[in-house]
Write an enzyme that holds these catalytic residues in place. Structure first.
Site, PDB file in Angstrom:
ATOM      1  N   ASP A 189     100.489 -12.198  -7.041  1.00 47.13           N
ATOM      2  CA  ASP A 189      99.231 -11.655  -7.549  1.00 47.13           C
ATOM      3  C   ASP A 189      98.832 -10.467  -6.682  1.00 47.13           C
ATOM      4  O   ASP A 189      98.213 -10.626  -5.627  1.00 47.13           O
ATOM      5  CB  ASP A 189      98.133 -12.722  -7.540  1.00 47.13           C
ATOM      6  CG  ASP A 189      96.847 -12.233  -8.199  1.00 47.13           C
ATOM      7  OD1 ASP A 189      96.686 -11.010  -8.382  1.00 47.13           O
ATOM      8  OD2 ASP A 189      95.996 -13.084  -8.531  1.00 47.13           O
ATOM      9  N   HIS A 194      92.029  -7.969  -3.763  1.00 47.03           N
ATOM     10  CA  HIS A 194      92.245  -8.886  -2.646  1.00 47.03           C
ATOM     11  C   HIS A 194      92.821  -8.205  -1.405  1.00 47.03           C
ATOM     12  O   HIS A 194      93.113  -8.891  -0.419  1.00 47.03           O
ATOM     13  CB  HIS A 194      93.181 -10.011  -3.094  1.00 47.03           C
ATOM     14  CG  HIS A 194      92.718 -10.708  -4.338  1.00 47.03           C
ATOM     15  ND1 HIS A 194      91.558 -11.444  -4.390  1.00 47.03           N
ATOM     16  CD2 HIS A 194      93.247 -10.754  -5.586  1.00 47.03           C
ATOM     17  CE1 HIS A 194      91.401 -11.929  -5.615  1.00 47.03           C
ATOM     18  NE2 HIS A 194      92.407 -11.516  -6.357  1.00 47.03           N
TER      19      HIS A 194
END
Length: 287
Positions: A189, A194
């Protein structure tokens, strides 16, 4: 823009073959914080190749079809999509290395109303390649905040229960690593939310946030530690609802309520901000 019910309900997923090695298993475990006590055999079994075991919540990244809602053909307002719930059943231990097949399908498309969005439930079964042995079933509930009002709707999933109003039977406190998101993203991911402070700022966050499934993995660690003596093979299922994001480096407190029938309820909060981040948790424990 409202969803096209028929289009989403019959979305075609190809079988996804996923080969993995000891290195992938260890990387996942390190990403959810296992190995912080490197001399504890209950943690070492997930991060050391001699006698290596797969931590059960790694099913979250096995045979995953990717962020298919970003496909323009889906006609989903993907920038408004959030992860609502994660429900996982663990049928058999994963081999320490090998190949699995992920088979995904849409089981529910639920209209909450024009101003209330929609829920889409994606089910993925994970099978051992060659034997077809069922290893795990993963249900991901996605909240499409801007796509309700299409009329046709499936019934909702059985709601996850609220935790009891009494004091918890046990509490487990686990720190998350400051670099947890940078490690966890290597499982596949690569959303810059993030990792990139500028992207996080545009999304309204003071810094990058932790992947929801990394939070889920840390909570799974707490449940396995408190109820299974560190033995992940005893975890039969783990369900929970995402309530708020976690920032890497924050501390999770997981409160657990035990039942005599081998089930437990739980929720998790961030101590630094005293905010609930995963709620309505329920787990099944094997003897």
């Amino acid at each position: 823009m409202a969803l096209d019910y028929s289009l989403i309900k019959h979305w075609k997923f190809d079988d996804l073959h996923h080969a993995y090695t000891h290195k992938d298993v260890i990387l996942y475990a390190l990403g959810i914080g296992l190995g912080q006590n490197p001399t504890d055999p209950r943690e070492l079994q997930y991060v050391y190749e001699d006698g290596l075991k797969v931590f059960p919540s790694m099913a979250a990244v096995m045979g995953y079809p990717g962020f298919w809602m970003k496909d323009p053909k889906a006609k989903v307002t993907w920038t408004k999509v959030v992860h609502g719930e994660q429900r996982m059943h663990f049928h058999a231990p994963f081999p320490a290395q090998g190949e699995v097949i992920g088979r995904s399908r849409i089981t529910h498309v639920i209209d909450k109303g024009a101003e209330k969005g929609a829920l889409v439930v994606t089910e993925r079964t994970i099978h051992e390649a060659g034997t077809e042995k069922l290893l795990a079933t993963v249900e991901q509930v996605t909240f499409c905040r801007a796509d309700g009002g299409f009329g046709t709707s499936d019934p909702g999933l059985d709601p996850l229960p609220k935790v009891p109003a009494t004091a918890p039977d046990t509490t487990c406190t686990l720190p998350t690593l400051p670099q947890a998101a940078l490690l966890y993203r290597l499982n596949g991911d690569y959303n810059p939310l993030h990792a990139d402070p500028a992207v996080a700022a545009k999304a309204g966050f003071p810094r990058p946030i932790l992947h929801g499934l990394c939070t889920y993995g840390v909570v799974a660690r707490a449940v396995v530690s408190t109820l299974c003596d560190g033995q992940g093979d005893r975890l039969a299922y783990l369900h929970g609802r995402f309530s708020a994001p976690v920032f890497p480096g924050e501390t999770l407190q997981v409160d657990v309520w035990k039942s005599a029938d081998g089930t437990a309820q739980f929720h998790a909060r961030v101590l630094e901000r005293n905010i609930l981040v995963l709620s309505n948790g329920v787990a099944g424990i094997r003897a």
